[in-house]
Design a protein around this motif. Structure first.
Motif, mmCIF file in Angstrom:
data_model
loop_
_atom_site.group_PDB
_atom_site.id
_atom_site.type_symbol
_atom_site.label_atom_id
_atom_site.label_comp_id
_atom_site.label_asym_id
_atom_site.label_seq_id
_atom_site.Cartn_x
_atom_site.Cartn_y
_atom_site.Cartn_z
ATOM 1 N N ASP A 63 -32.991 37.766 -52.525
ATOM 2 C CA ASP A 63 -32.653 37.661 -53.955
ATOM 3 C C ASP A 63 -31.173 37.369 -54.181
ATOM 4 O OD1 ASP A 63 -31.463 40.074 -53.277
ATOM 5 O OD2 ASP A 63 -32.689 41.292 -54.633
ATOM 6 N N GLY A 64 -30.355 37.432 -53.124
ATOM 7 C CA GLY A 64 -28.933 37.144 -53.237
ATOM 8 C C GLY A 64 -28.101 38.250 -53.840
ATOM 9 N N THR A 65 -28.722 39.399 -54.146
ATOM 10 C CA THR A 65 -27.992 40.462 -54.844
ATOM 11 C C THR A 65 -27.980 41.797 -54.099
ATOM 12 O OG1 THR A 65 -29.886 41.303 -56.112
ATOM 13 C CG2 THR A 65 -28.695 39.413 -57.027
ATOM 14 N N THR A 66 -28.829 41.977 -53.094
ATOM 15 C CA THR A 66 -28.992 43.291 -52.482
ATOM 16 C C THR A 66 -28.730 43.252 -50.984
ATOM 17 O OG1 THR A 66 -31.366 42.879 -52.239
ATOM 18 C CG2 THR A 66 -30.664 44.118 -54.179
ATOM 19 N N LEU A 67 -28.442 44.441 -50.452
ATOM 20 C CA LEU A 67 -28.353 44.666 -49.012
ATOM 21 C C LEU A 67 -29.242 45.851 -48.662
ATOM 22 C CD1 LEU A 67 -24.508 44.335 -48.379
ATOM 23 C CD2 LEU A 67 -26.253 42.667 -47.746
#
Length: 233
Positions: A63-67
């Motif tokens: 999603d490009g937002t989480t780790l």
């Protein structure tokens, strides 16, 4: 000392008695990369913090937002000792480098069952995390639901290509199940999800039982790419 590794964690290692999973929300792909590098730099300049920590792994969400963070601890006591002495200085240094990280939660698990083909050597290109939440705590229900998944997998008439392994973990509070599934690629997993049926399974009575299990509250699926592995040197 601390060193990086490109080797994926061994989920079935027996000494990993306390596998923990946590999620950070960082906002953008650029901040994902910056946070991973900050974690690496922060840890690599310090000695390995505890003999009870077997490995620490970070994955970037598609999603490009989480780790996603996965730590393999020998025991919860080892983790608690780390928190008292070593954790905060690492958190502070990372937060200076990348301000505004949202640490969503940390969940404590125990591995229950794994599905791995004998002699499997494929390197996963994608890690899929499936989280199942139930209405209230019930350890017996956690185990029974996972057993039902294995029954569905074993009776599957049309196995989806690209799956490598599945490792089911039970939360220590009795409310959740986490499946750490390894796939050849994100594309292979997307194709399996888009195939006829509901999810990666066909329309069979066994899969219907899994999907409508009593007390099942919600399920989520996230795809991740291996970004960083840290182990004792």
């Amino acid at each position: 000392m601390t060193r990086r590794t490109d080797v994926h964690p061994e989920l079935v290692r027996p000494e990993a008695g306390a596998p923990f999973f946590s999620t950070w929300r960082v906002g953008t792909p650029e901040r994902q990369r910056a946070t991973v590098e900050s974690i690496a730099a922060t840890w690599e300049r310090r000695p390995w913090p505890a003999a009870g920590l077997l490995g620490y792994y970070v994955y970037a969400g598609d999603d490009g937002t989480t780790l996603l963070h996965h730590a393999q601890w020998r025991s919860e006591q080892d983790y608690e000792a780390f928190v008292k002495v070593h954790r905060q200085e690492r958190v502070d240094e990372i937060d200076v480098a990348v301000p505004g990280i949202e640490r969503v939660r940390l969940d404590r698990y125990r591995r229950y069952r794994s599905g791995v083909r004998p002699g499997e050597t494929r390197v996963p290109g994608c890690v899929v995390i499936v989280e199942i939440e139930f209405e209230g705590a019930d350890p017996e229900r956690q185990r029974a639901w996972v057993d039902a998944v294995f029954e569905a997998l074993e009776s599957e008439p049309d196995p989806r290509p690209g799956g490598i392994s599945a490792h089911f973990h039970l939360s220590t509070d009795g409310t959740k199940v986490l499946n750490y599934a390894e796939w050849e690629s994100a594309e292979a997993h997307r194709a399996a999800m888009d195939a006829p049926g509901d999810g990666v399974g066909s329309r069979t009575p066994q899969w219907e039982r899994v999907q409508t299990y009593p007390g099942l509250k919600r399920s989520t699926v996230g795809r991740y790419t291996y970004a960083l592995g840290l182990v004792p040197a």
